[in-house]
Motif scaffolding. Structure first.
Motif, PDB file in Angstrom:
ATOM      1  N   GLU A  53    -108.257 -20.498  18.506  1.00 57.54           N
ATOM      2  CA  GLU A  53    -107.246 -20.697  18.328  1.00 57.54           C
ATOM      3  C   GLU A  53    -106.140 -19.542  18.709  1.00 57.54           C
ATOM      4  OE1 GLU A  53    -106.264 -23.239  16.731  1.00 57.54           O
ATOM      5  OE2 GLU A  53    -108.051 -23.780  15.549  1.00 57.54           O
ATOM      6  N   THR A  78    -102.157 -22.582  21.658  1.00 53.32           N
ATOM      7  CA  THR A  78    -102.778 -22.280  22.874  1.00 53.32           C
ATOM      8  C   THR A  78    -102.367 -23.576  23.813  1.00 53.32           C
ATOM      9  OG1 THR A  78    -104.832 -23.184  21.665  1.00 53.32           O
ATOM     10  CG2 THR A  78    -104.770 -20.657  22.178  1.00 53.32           C
ATOM     11  N   GLN A 113    -108.493 -24.240  25.046  1.00 51.55           N
ATOM     12  CA  GLN A 113    -109.399 -25.114  23.724  1.00 51.55           C
ATOM     13  C   GLN A 113    -110.479 -25.364  24.447  1.00 51.55           C
ATOM     14  OE1 GLN A 113    -108.838 -25.805  20.485  1.00 51.55           O
ATOM     15  NE2 GLN A 113    -107.085 -24.366  20.735  1.00 51.55           N
ATOM     16  N   ALA A 166    -107.764 -29.889  21.149  1.00 49.00           N
ATOM     17  CA  ALA A 166    -108.094 -29.130  19.934  1.00 49.00           C
ATOM     18  C   ALA A 166    -108.588 -29.918  19.042  1.00 49.00           C
ATOM     19  CB  ALA A 166    -106.749 -28.580  19.247  1.00 49.00           C
ATOM     20  N   VAL A 186    -102.658 -25.673  17.079  1.00 46.78           N
ATOM     21  CA  VAL A 186    -102.515 -25.707  18.549  1.00 46.78           C
ATOM     22  C   VAL A 186    -101.100 -25.918  19.300  1.00 46.78           C
ATOM     23  CG1 VAL A 186    -103.268 -27.868  19.277  1.00 46.78           C
ATOM     24  CG2 VAL A 186    -104.169 -25.639  20.421  1.00 46.78           C
TER      25      VAL A 186
END
Lengths: 218, 1124
Positions: free
Chosen positions: B127, B139, B144, B843, B1029
């Motif tokens: 994360e 991110t 990821q 994610a 995310v």
């Protein structure tokens, strides 16, 4: 033409149907009972590498459950203690005992003691110990009188019906939170009064055990 | 039933069965070792007696106890499993509870601060680090996916030299020997080609190395353009500066071939800041929305987000900037020596004259809150002109900062190294990361050059193209298993903290360089400690460093802010540059421009072996497992006119009814069949499938790098086609003079979304900001819901919390469960913020153990992503028989919306999908038998079925079923999230609102509450993976029963609506409509977004109809929503 078959052949179809029907019933009934968790799991008592006697350690020595099962109130797992926990006492108590040789060996080499798992839920079930311990469900309801067990055996069936019996009716299984690890605790003598008290706990603490699938099957 | 495996307790060896697994008599039982052990434990005294005369007697007595003890019958009940605790329990490790550690992802331009979730010592999910406020915990998709690279089974497990395996000690010996030669010869004959890095530790070590060996050639190379302005500064011999835009302060932004939202460095931070300026709370703040102008040759996510977009080839953008400068600079800087050269440079852009002028005027009107950014690949003169323009706009200090990059000794280029190799002055070549044999400019012929060097030492994570022929191939540690540090884009010092001991016998970067310089201290941890102490004195001691690791970022920037000043020394350079711009080649069918961009899948090829990235659809083309030659519809028309191939649908019955009919050459049985073409520049060419992409500049062809890897691993080898043959060291990112010739072949492209038209449906509901400011309720007037809103009856004016829990759900035969939980979960997706970057998709895949299925199955529509990011193109004409040239792009992420009256629940024959008390639609995987009726009934089509055992079987061999090979290596399984079930073949799955995170938060809250009633989880505690995310914070999740929770406030917004809400299924995920902010003075201004125009022209209310409509509705019962 004379009869090809004797008289008795008339009854054969009836016998076949009766026998097949009974066989089917026995098979279904047999699988229903013998494959159920209450038969297949309850009573399981595997041989452990070290014959740890809960009765002696809890009743005689006076250890609380959480002395060894340290993370039961913080994690989903109630952890089997590491060898270092055993050695807190057994480095000086019975340090030469033959029965404890695997313990000392494990501590010396760093290899774990290969305890045999007694209680196991299927892989598609997520069970969390900490929420039960912290909310007034005692170890004894699922694991039985562990404090009287010389060798741990699987006491309850731990089937889904077993879990739902409590989840649908938490008043019957709740106790004051500080008595959770006191496996000898009994509700006060007056049953009616206790039932009321338990319901009050469930209401006041907002005990809402999940009854739908997401509670345990994610 | 399996036999018992007996283990000798003293030797831990399995004992071969001495007889049948089940004993026929107690005598037999007595002979098993297990019994003997048990006996000796339980009855130390009696055991000896057993072997004597009294044995039978003893046995008879003990018979009952044996069966009670379960002895021997253990195998009947359940398989024997072991629990293996630690022998010495370490601190802070709680089995079942993950630990979180801060780290950062090293990228060529800087580091992205991360927090890694570690289960039992294995990192499973990454994360962003919320302590770094500019990124705010977000991110991107690549970050990821990088966790999967750690567990790549094709990683080098051991170093090697030829066929000989090398251990770490051997590698150290090699480095020591090389170091000796390096120091004694002062580096003569040795060259290092490294990938770029922002690590201060590496910088320090390299400085030490170069000081020890002054004749060492130190070169760095990255195939992707990173620092345009800094390169321009270096050419001018002034201090290199980096542009740090402050997008949240900018109200008017012009992006020149700059995909700052997605592929430029620091995109995550830029996206977040941009979205801050874009978010609209209510109608009164609509006027405060920022406005984005984009001029670009490719259709990028930034262009997709733009309010005004001009298609222009990258070649002509130099002219555009000159025209813009001509409009803006004279007023602010009349004394500039080269202003007269601007006119010549901007010739040929008469058609775009008014666009440029209105845009310039808008920027000038917002002096101090306007900003111009340009792509890093553009020529230096463009960057310099943009710097001047920003100066004139008063941007410096307000909407952008300049940061001084560290003054390092000059770094050689890859061209210089190749030249040295060809001259024969390099005996030892050291390759640190990167992959020059694959991505070096083709004219250098690096592959051949590398063969000329006698000794090549390569440090790499994989067996790759550059490792071929290397004498020494050293296995490299992944960033999640090695100590290092870095700097964020704006200079904040961050650690790279290992989450796990190196999985293999690998060497880390810092260790490699340290040993190469013969340093005494070569332990990376110690080196990082040294650097930290130098960066900030408070990090010197253990306590300070531990605090630094806990925080994950040191908040004061180590890069100084600098001022940009115009100086007469730059004049000649700029004048030359402008003259080159004036001489730019014109483009045509036979002289195409080729734009080479990093791909969204593999970036520059580094993620080619990452299955998640290969299968994550490209945000705009929605292609998976392939790259394509992207051409504009205009170019496609010209090629079609030449008679080469059919790209467009033939006029037919379906077209005339305004339905899309695809040309035969384009689609066959629903799968895209792309024409294969050869793109040729001079002697070099590449061959690949052609995909028509709206929004491209007419004569620009876009190629994505990073595909066509030859030596990569099981996922990436041979996927797509290599574009690097067309990269030239003088023209790395934009090339001219190309021709495109179709070969006549076709090639299937796995496209997850072939249909791009919105077809006038009301699922998007866009409006201009000005319309929203005047008519805040416009959303309710659109679509079926305007006429048949969701049925709440007398409760329609009640609060959302009441409606969710108390309103009856209609009298269907299916008994809907009651929502009795104190907290009900819901979600909103702000379409105004969503940029379509796919971070949420990856994610979700990372958090929920979602498998990849391979190209063949994606062709059949079986990709497993729980979130489907739809992207729609809309154009002014909305003519379905054509692929439009100018488009507006809309994104809409769809995942299971957890409908309160879900149509999927009523049709499951085995009740595997049910609703729980907290409002989630739940999947009980163990109950599902795979009927797929639920997926059939889902109106959003967000359910995914495991047609095959994606996790276990080898991709491409699924149809062999149980006879197919098992491809389930141990390593990727370590990445799996233990809190989420791994689904098997035959089971339906879908978004669960990250129920594992919800339950974990509830459990923790209840455990803290103990015997009190404080069981309510505070708002913001639970973040779903997609929410956490998202760089632009488009997704909000929380408790809808709390009227002041973030999600409730957003659902109360007047832009809130449900997609397909008229079906009365009451989805818990609702959407906030998108607003566009066009400038009415611009020549391409639009009265309403094209999707809205499409809707209005098909289904909207036309003048004249309104009166009768109104009276009809006024007479109907008062329960319908009043609209218009």
């Amino acid at each position: 033409m004379s009869n090809l078959f004797p008289e008795i052949a008339n009854r054969v179809p009836r016998w076949i149907v009766t026998v097949l029907g009974l066989a089917l019933l026995w098979t279904v009934g047999g699988i229903w009972y013998y494959f159920s968790p209450s038969y297949a799991r309850a009573g399981y008592q595997p041989v452990q590498p070290v014959s740890f006697d809960h009765a002696q350690h809890v009743n005689q020595v006076g250890l609380d459950c959480r002395y060894c099962h340290t993370f039961v109130d913080r994690s989903e797992h109630s952890n089997i203690p590491g060898t270092n926990t055993c050695m807190t006492c057994h480095s000086v108590i019975q340090p030469e005992s033959v029965a404890l040789a695997p313990v000392r060996e494990s501590f010396r080499t760093g290899d774990p003691i290969p305890w045999v798992k007694v209680h196991k839920t299927p892989d598609y079930v997520y069970f969390n110990h900490s929420v039960h311990i912290n909310r007034g469900v005692s170890c004894v309801h699922c694991h039985g009188q562990v404090d009287d067990m010389e060798e741990v055996f699987h006491s309850e069936s731990l089937s889904m019906a077993f879990c739902l019996d409590c989840h649908r009716n938490p008043e019957a299984f709740i106790r004051p939170v500080d008595q959770v690890t006191n496996l000898k605790w009994t509700p006060p003598a007056d049953a009616g009064q206790w039932a009321e008290q338990a319901s009050t706990f469930v209401h006041d603490w907002k005990v809402l055990p999940p009854e739908s699938c997401s509670g345990c099957h994610r | 039933m399996p036999p018992i495996t007996l283990v000798d307790m003293s030797t831990e060896e399995p004992i071969p069965a001495r007889g049948p697994a089940y004993w026929r008599s107690l005598d037999e039982l007595a002979s098993t070792g297990e019994f003997q052990d048990w006996l000796h434990r339980e009855f130390p005294q009696g055991a000896s007696e057993l072997n004597g005369v009294n044995r039978r007697q003893f046995m008879k007595v003990m018979a009952a106890s044996f069966s009670l003890a379960g002895l021997g019958m253990a195998g009947c009940r359940q398989p024997r499993q072991h629990v293996l605790p630690y022998a010495k329990q370490p601190e802070n490790i709680i089995p079942g509870v993950p630990n979180y550690y801060s780290t950062s992802m090293p990228l060529p331009w800087g580091n992205l601060p991360l927090i890694a979730e570690s289960h039992q010592g294995r990192p499973t999910k990454l994360e962003g680090n919320p302590s770094y406020a500019p990124a705010g915990g977000a991110t991107d998709a690549h970050a990821q996916a990088s966790v999967l690279d750690l567990y790549d089974p094709d990683r080098l497990a051991q170093s090697r030299s030829g066929r000989r395996r090398l251990g770490v000690a051997d590698v150290y010996d090699l480095l020591d020997r090389t170091s000796g030669r390096l120091r004694s010869g002062k580096g003569k004959g040795i060259a290092v080609l490294a990938e770029k890095s922002a690590s201060p530790s590496r910088r320090r070590l390299v400085a030490e190395l170069r000081a020890l060996a002054p004749e060492l050639i130190w070169a760095e190379y990255e195939p992707v353009a990173l620092e345009g302005l800094a390169d321009a500064c270096r050419r001018l011999k002034i201090k290199p500066l980096r542009v740090a835009p402050v997008f949240d302060k900018a109200k008017r932004i012009l992006a020149l071939d700059s995909d700052f939202l997605f592929s430029e460095p620091n995109a995550v931070v830029h996206a977040r800041a941009f979205a801050e300026g874009r978010k609209v709370k209510g109608a009164d703040s609509a006027k405060g929305m920022n406005r984005l102008y984009a001029v670009e040759s490719q259709l990028s996510l930034t262009g997709a987000m733009a309010d005004h977009r001009l298609r222009m080839s990258s070649t002509d953008i130099g002219g555009f900037v000159a025209a813009l400068a001509a409009r803006i600079l004279p007023r602010a800087m009349p004394d500039l020596a080269w202003i007269d050269a601007l006119g010549a440079a901007s010739k040929g852009l008469d058609a775009q004259r008014s666009w440029i002028e209105e845009c310039a005027d808008d920027l000038l009107e917002h002096k101090g809150t306007s900003l111009v950014v340009c792509g890093a690949h553009l020529p230096p003169v463009v960057h310099l002109m943009v710097a001047h323009i920003n100066q004139a706009l008063g941007a410096q200090g307000k909407t952008l900062h300049y940061l001084e990059l560290p003054d390092d000794p000059e770094v050689a280029s890859i061209g210089e190294v190749t030249g040295a190799i060809r001259k024969g002055s390099v005996q030892t070549l050291i390759l640190l990361g990167g992959n020059p044999a694959y991505d070096a400019p083709a004219d250098l012929d690096w592959f051949m050059a590398q063969k000329l060097v006698p000794e090549v030492i390569r440090l790499s994570t994989h067996e790759d193209e550059s490792a071929e022929g290397a004498r020494w191939l050293i296995a490299r540690s992944h960033y999640l298993e090695a100590w290092d540090d870095g700097l964020t884009y704006d200079g904040c010092y961050v650690p790279v903290q290992p989450l796990i001991e190196p999985l293999f016998e690998t060497v880390s970067d810092l260790e490699f360089i340290a040993r190469l310089s013969g340093r005494v201290v070569s332990d990376p941890y110690k080196i990082v400690r040294e650097t930290a102490a130098l960066m900030d004195a408070s990090l010197r001691d253990d306590h300070g460093f531990a605090r630094f690791l806990a925080e994950g970022v040191s908040l004061s920037s180590s890069l100084k802010k600098a001022e940009w000043t115009t100086a007469p020394e730059q004049d000649e350079f700029i004048r030359d540059g402008l003259a080159k711009v004036a001489r730019r080649p014109s483009l045509g069918l036979e002289t195409l421009e080729v734009r080479i961009v990093p791909s969204s899948h593999t970036y520059d090829g580094r993620y080619a072996n990452n299955g998640w990235m290969m299968e994550c659809p490209d945000p705009l083309t929605k292609l998976t497992w392939d790259n394509a030659i992207l051409i504009s519809p205009g170019l496609a028309k010209e090629l079609e006119a030449k008679g080469d191939a059919a790209f467009f649908p033939r006029p037919g019955l379906l077209n005339r009814l305004n339905q899309t009919q695809r040309a035969k050459g384009l689609f066959s049985a629903g799968k895209e069949q792309a024409w294969v073409a050869e793109l040729r520049i001079g002697d070099t060419s590449v061959t690949g499938p052609v995909h028509v992409q709206p929004g491209l500049a007419t004569y620009t062809v876009v190629l994505s790098m990073g595909f066509g890897r030859r030596v990569c691993g099981r996922v990436g080898t041979g996927v797509g086609f290599d574009v690097f043959p067309l990269v030239n060291s003088n023209e790395q990112h934009v090339r001219h003079g190309a021709t495109l010739k179709l070969t006549g072949d076709t090639y299937p492209l796995a496209n997850t979304q072939e249909h791009w038209a919105i077809e006038g449906r009301e699922i998007l509901r866009e409006a201009n900001a000005s319309e929203y400011a005047e008519n805040p309720d416009y959303v309710l007037g659109i679509g079926m819901e305007a006429h048949s809103p969701a049925v709440y009856g007398k409760d329609k004016d009640k609060s959302l919390a009441y409606k969710a829990t108390a309103t009856p759900k209609g009298g269907s035969m299916y008994e809907h469960p009651d929502f009795t939980a104190p907290q009900q979960w819901g979600m909103t997706v702000d379409l105004n913020s969503c940029i379509g970057c796919n971070a949420c998709v990856v994610a979700c895949q990372s958090e929920n153990n979602i498998p990849i299925v391979g190209k063949d199955q994606v062709l059949r529509g079986r990709e497993m992503h729980w979130i489907r990011l739809d992207r729609y193109f809309s154009s002014a004409s909305n003519d379905r028989s054509d692929i439009p040239e100018e488009v507006q792009v809309s994104f809409q992420g769809m995942a299971c919306t957890h409908c309160e009256m879900a149509p999927c629940e009523t049709v499951c024959p085995v009740n595997a999908t049910v609703h729980d008390e907290q409002g989630l639609n739940v999947m009980a995987y163990n109950r599902c038998v795979g009927t797929r009726y639920c997926a059939n009934n889902c109106p959003y089509k967000v359910r995914r079925f495991n047609f095959f055992d994606w996790h276990k079987r080898e991709i491409g061999k699924f149809y062999l079923g149980p006879f197919g090979p098992v491809d389930e290596p141990e390593l990727p399984r370590m990445q799996r999230n233990p809190d989420v079930t791994v689904r098997m073949r035959g089971v339906m799955e879908k978004c669960t609102y990250c129920v594992q995170r919800i339950e974990a938060a509830k459990i923790r809250q209840k455990s803290l509450a103990r015997d009190s009633d404080a069981i309510e989880v505070p708002d913001g505690t639970i973040q779903t993976a997609c929410q956490q995310v998202c760089p632009t914070r488009a997704i909000t999740f929380g408790d809808i029963t709390q009227p002041d929770s973030a999600v409730s406030l957003l659902k109360a917004s007047d832009r809130n609506y449900s997609v397909l809400g008229y079906l009365n299924i009451r989805p818990r995920t609702t959407y906030l409509s998108k607003l566009r902010n066009p400038n009415p003075k611009m020549p391409d201004a639009f009265a309403m977004p094209y999707t809205r125009e499409d809707y209005e022209s098909r289904y909207g209310h036309h003048p004249g109809e309104h009166e009768t409509h109104g009276t009809e509705h006024a007479e109907s019962d008062a329960n319908t929503t009043v609209h218009h």
